[in-house]
Design an enzyme around this catalytic site. Structure first.
Site, PDB file in Angstrom:
ATOM      1  N   GLU A 136       0.796  -1.160   0.176  1.00 29.86           N
ATOM      2  CA  GLU A 136      -0.142   0.106  -0.028  1.00 29.86           C
ATOM      3  C   GLU A 136       0.650   1.117   0.055  1.00 29.86           C
ATOM      4  OE1 GLU A 136      -3.358   0.967  -0.107  1.00 29.86           O
ATOM      5  OE2 GLU A 136      -3.546  -0.789  -1.131  1.00 29.86           O
TER       6      GLU A 136
ATOM      7  N   HIS B 267       3.748   1.784  -1.434  1.00 31.28           N
ATOM      8  CA  HIS B 267       4.113   2.124  -3.005  1.00 31.28           C
ATOM      9  C   HIS B 267       2.862   2.468  -3.574  1.00 31.28           C
ATOM     10  CE1 HIS B 267       7.010  -1.246  -2.058  1.00 31.28           C
ATOM     11  NE2 HIS B 267       7.769  -0.420  -2.629  1.00 31.28           N
TER      12      HIS B 267
ATOM     13  N   GLN C 261      16.857   8.956   1.982  1.00 36.20           N
ATOM     14  CA  GLN C 261      16.936   8.728   0.520  1.00 36.20           C
ATOM     15  C   GLN C 261      16.138   9.925  -0.283  1.00 36.20           C
ATOM     16  OE1 GLN C 261      16.016   4.931  -1.776  1.00 36.20           O
ATOM     17  NE2 GLN C 261      14.032   5.778  -1.850  1.00 36.20           N
TER      18      GLN C 261
ATOM     19  N   MET D  51       4.970   0.351   6.551  1.00 34.01           N
ATOM     20  CA  MET D  51       4.827  -0.772   5.730  1.00 34.01           C
ATOM     21  C   MET D  51       6.169  -0.886   4.995  1.00 34.01           C
ATOM     22  SD  MET D  51       1.277  -0.851   3.765  1.00 34.01           S
ATOM     23  CE  MET D  51      -0.260  -0.800   5.001  1.00 34.01           C
ATOM     24  N   SER D  52       6.781  -1.957   4.916  1.00 31.72           N
ATOM     25  CA  SER D  52       7.964  -2.339   4.027  1.00 31.72           C
ATOM     26  C   SER D  52       7.707  -3.610   3.556  1.00 31.72           C
ATOM     27  CB  SER D  52       9.072  -2.078   5.155  1.00 31.72           C
ATOM     28  OG  SER D  52      10.290  -2.641   4.925  1.00 31.72           O
ATOM     29  N   SER D  53       8.552  -3.882   2.478  1.00 32.38           N
ATOM     30  CA  SER D  53       8.713  -5.072   1.775  1.00 32.38           C
ATOM     31  C   SER D  53       9.304  -6.081   2.872  1.00 32.38           C
ATOM     32  CB  SER D  53       9.540  -5.065   0.564  1.00 32.38           C
ATOM     33  OG  SER D  53       8.994  -4.036  -0.326  1.00 32.38           O
TER      34      SER D  53
HETATM   35  O1  PAF Z   1      13.143   3.124  -2.537  1.00 29.22           O
HETATM   36  C1  PAF Z   1      13.475   2.182  -3.254  1.00 29.22           C
HETATM   37  O2  PAF Z   1      12.762   1.302  -3.487  1.00 29.22           O
HETATM   38  C2  PAF Z   1      14.754   2.226  -3.958  1.00 29.22           C
HETATM   39  O3  PAF Z   1      15.978   2.629  -3.131  1.00 29.22           O
HETATM   40  C3  PAF Z   1      14.606   2.971  -5.319  1.00 29.22           C
HETATM   41  C4  PAF Z   1      14.271   4.604  -5.161  1.00 29.22           C
HETATM   42  C5  PAF Z   1      13.687   2.151  -6.387  1.00 29.22           C
HETATM   43  C6  PAF Z   1      16.114   2.894  -6.199  1.00 29.22           C
HETATM   44  O4  PAF Z   1      16.308   1.573  -6.202  1.00 29.22           O
END
Ligand code: PAF
Length: 288
Positions: A35, A37, A153, A184-186
């Site tokens: 969710e 993403h 990031q 949430m995280s993979s």
């Molecule tokens: O956040 C992510 O999933 C990754 O770091 C990204 C931004 C797709 C770069 O590989």
């Protein structure tokens, strides 16, 4: 929805969209979509005629000791989710397509990557900025969407674009949480049931840190210690990588909370490294 696997085809697709004068919103991902993403995709859909998503598990942002091989993958499931959201194209290149033999060029943001995750993952952000810059060159988006769970990031990519005069607008999006507050995280998929239950403490400790600050505490060590005690009370905790109070923009450590800050944590439950954070705005005027 188009599935595109080559750089050439992706460039051609974007060129045609741009020629029609319509904006492209871009959501780069490593797949195994949740969710969090999808919230980025929805935001991109609101703001752009065409949305492109990429799925690429980028090897250059993993150290040799890290979980590249274990990183979960589900291209079929991801494609179905993105189709439902009305994404126009998914770019799914192979590793060779992105990093052909004899690849040697990297992009680095120097200062912003020194603290927090950059301390324990010294090559990570160089991999992230390199792949994001390459994807920006290939997809040519007007706007790109990043979740604030990976707060460092987001700041690093924002800085890269400013420093290299990229016109892509970086749009930060709120952290999406499960009902119990866990971000949430993979990677949550790799937690055992017990570990998963214990991870609730991350969000609780961040909320506690924020509450203490808003109640007047300004000494970072005291706030950090309170949070570490809370996190440390959980049986499945393996290691605290960091609990840090940093300037919201420079991400440098602050001994004293005298401006808007980020409280950020990175912690291992079992083998799984989880990160989370919370913004604390004490000066709304300076929240640019
Ligand atoms: O956040 C992510 O999933 C990754 O770091 C990204 C931004 C797709 C770069 O590989």
């Amino acid at each position: 929805m188009k599935i595109i696997r080559t750089v050439e085809e992706m460039k051609e697709f974007s060129k045609k969209i741009k020629e029609s004068g319509k904006p492209i919103g871009f959501v780069p991902t490593m797949g195994y979509l949740h969710e969090g993403h999808l919230s980025l995709v929805r935001k991109a859909k609101e703001e752009n005629n065409t949305v492109v998503t990429s799925i690429f598990v980028n090897p250059t942002q993993f150290a040799p000791t890290e979980d590249l091989d274990q990183y979960p993958r589900d291209e079929k499931g991801d494609s179905a989710k993105l189709k439902k959201e009305g994404v126009a194209a998914i770019f799914i290149p192979t590793i060779n397509e992105i990093y052909p033999v004899d690849y040697q060029t990297y992009v680095e943001v120097t200062e912003l990557t020194k603290n927090l995750c950059g301390r324990s993952r010294p090559t990570h952000f160089r991999g992230v900025t390199t792949i994001v810059l390459k994807l920006f060159k290939i997809v040519n988006p007007d706007r790109a969407y990043f979740g604030k769970k990976d707060y460092q990031q987001f700041r690093v990519i924002e800085k890269m674009c400013r420093d290299l005069n990229f016109d892509v607008k970086i749009v930060p999006c709120p952290i999406v949480r499960e009902k119990d507050g866990v971000a949430m995280s993979s990677r949550n998929k790799h937690l055992t049931e017990k570990e998963r239950r214990d991870t609730i403490i991350l969000h609780q400790s961040l909320e506690k840190g924020k509450e203490i600050i808003l109640n007047g505490e300004r000494n970072s060590s005291k706030i950090i210690q309170t949070m570490k005690n809370m996190i440390g009370s959980k049986k499945t905790l393996k290691k605290i990588d960091y609990v840090s109070i940093v300037d919201l923009y420079t991400l440098k450590d602050l001994h004293y909370v005298d401006r808007n800050i980020l409280i950020a944590v990175a912690v291992y439950f079992g083998k799984v490294r989880l990160i989370d954070n919370i913004e604390v705005i004490i000066d709304a005027k300076n929240n640019a």
